[in-house]
Design a protein around this motif. Structure first.
Motif, PDB file in Angstrom:
ATOM      1  N   LYS A  32      25.811   9.393 -12.824  1.00 44.06           N
ATOM      2  CA  LYS A  32      25.535   9.303 -13.680  1.00 44.06           C
ATOM      3  C   LYS A  32      23.746   8.995 -14.188  1.00 44.06           C
ATOM      4  O   LYS A  32      23.621   9.571 -15.401  1.00 44.06           O
ATOM      5  CB  LYS A  32      26.519   7.553 -14.088  1.00 44.06           C
ATOM      6  N   LYS A  33      23.159   7.807 -13.411  1.00 43.04           N
ATOM      7  CA  LYS A  33      22.083   7.737 -13.847  1.00 43.04           C
ATOM      8  C   LYS A  33      21.385   9.271 -14.233  1.00 43.04           C
ATOM      9  O   LYS A  33      20.670  10.040 -14.905  1.00 43.04           O
ATOM     10  CB  LYS A  33      21.227   7.266 -13.194  1.00 43.04           C
ATOM     11  N   ALA A  34      21.694  10.718 -12.863  1.00 44.96           N
ATOM     12  CA  ALA A  34      20.618  11.593 -12.733  1.00 44.96           C
ATOM     13  C   ALA A  34      21.300  12.189 -14.077  1.00 44.96           C
ATOM     14  O   ALA A  34      20.372  13.049 -14.657  1.00 44.96           O
ATOM     15  CB  ALA A  34      21.007  12.391 -11.568  1.00 44.96           C
ATOM     16  N   GLU A  35      22.376  12.131 -14.279  1.00 45.82           N
ATOM     17  CA  GLU A  35      23.143  13.208 -15.873  1.00 45.82           C
ATOM     18  C   GLU A  35      22.276  12.775 -16.871  1.00 45.82           C
ATOM     19  O   GLU A  35      21.663  13.232 -17.909  1.00 45.82           O
ATOM     20  CB  GLU A  35      24.653  12.476 -15.722  1.00 45.82           C
ATOM     21  N   GLU A  36      22.321  10.768 -16.941  1.00 47.99           N
ATOM     22  CA  GLU A  36      21.909  10.588 -18.465  1.00 47.99           C
ATOM     23  C   GLU A  36      20.287  11.139 -18.258  1.00 47.99           C
ATOM     24  O   GLU A  36      19.091  11.059 -18.944  1.00 47.99           O
ATOM     25  CB  GLU A  36      21.203   9.015 -18.077  1.00 47.99           C
ATOM     26  N   GLN A  37      18.995  10.840 -17.488  1.00 47.53           N
ATOM     27  CA  GLN A  37      17.891  11.581 -16.975  1.00 47.53           C
ATOM     28  C   GLN A  37      17.671  13.089 -17.160  1.00 47.53           C
ATOM     29  O   GLN A  37      16.745  13.602 -17.929  1.00 47.53           O
ATOM     30  CB  GLN A  37      16.899  11.680 -15.978  1.00 47.53           C
ATOM     31  N   ILE A  38      18.927  14.224 -17.150  1.00 48.31           N
ATOM     32  CA  ILE A  38      18.706  15.144 -18.005  1.00 48.31           C
ATOM     33  C   ILE A  38      19.053  15.571 -19.148  1.00 48.31           C
ATOM     34  O   ILE A  38      18.081  16.182 -19.629  1.00 48.31           O
ATOM     35  CB  ILE A  38      20.055  15.962 -16.325  1.00 48.31           C
ATOM     36  N   ASN A  39      19.757  14.701 -19.618  1.00 43.31           N
ATOM     37  CA  ASN A  39      20.335  14.931 -20.874  1.00 43.31           C
ATOM     38  C   ASN A  39      18.785  14.340 -21.964  1.00 43.31           C
ATOM     39  O   ASN A  39      18.734  14.757 -22.720  1.00 43.31           O
ATOM     40  CB  ASN A  39      20.837  13.933 -21.265  1.00 43.31           C
TER      41      ASN A  39
END
Length: 145
Positions: A32-39
């Motif tokens: 979830k944290k990685a996805e947020e950073q990508i977005n």
């Protein structure tokens, strides 16, 4: 001794509990944290937008039968995908997807294996041979079929 028989609803309820547990693991948290950073990453967002445009062009060229143009666009798509994949957070995100999928597969295999083992054990079967009790009994020499 009687074994309790469970309903599908009771099993689904337990599955929901397990799903909740999985959703609250380090693997899913990192995902979830990685996805947020990508977005939040402007560079990646721009590359993804470019990729989507190129993919639409590829579909159009394919539909129109324009092979040379399609090949050029496909090469551009591959280049943009490589550029996206080179971003460390994207690499971490992809690894986190693999980790979450591995966890789901581990749970799935554990359930399948334990169901099989329990069937074998409760029928008086042979775990080492992976045979249920009825198969063991019916494979004995001299048994009537």
């Amino acid at each position: 001794m009687t074994t309790k028989l469970y309903t599908k609803d009771e099993i689904v309820e337990k599955a929901k509990e397990i799903a909740h547990m999985i959703a609250n693991t380090e693997e899913v948290d990192f995902f979830k944290k990685a996805e947020e950073q990508i977005n939040e990453n402007q560079y990646v967002r721009e590359k993804i937008a470019s990729l989507k445009t190129l993919q639409k062009q590829a579909v159009n060229f394919q539909h129109l039968g324009k092979e040379k143009a399609l090949k050029l666009v496909e090469d551009k798509i591959a280049k943009v995908e490589e550029e996206i994949d080179e971003v460390p957070i994207v690499q971490q995100f992809k690894q986190s997807q693999i980790d979450v999928n591995n966890l789901l597969q581990l749970v799935s295999n554990a359930i399948a294996n334990n169901v099989t083992n329990e069937i074998i054990e409760t029928t008086g079967g042979d775990l080492l041979r992976g045979e249920t009790g009825s198969k063991v009994r019916n494979s004995q020499p001299g048994s009537c079929s």
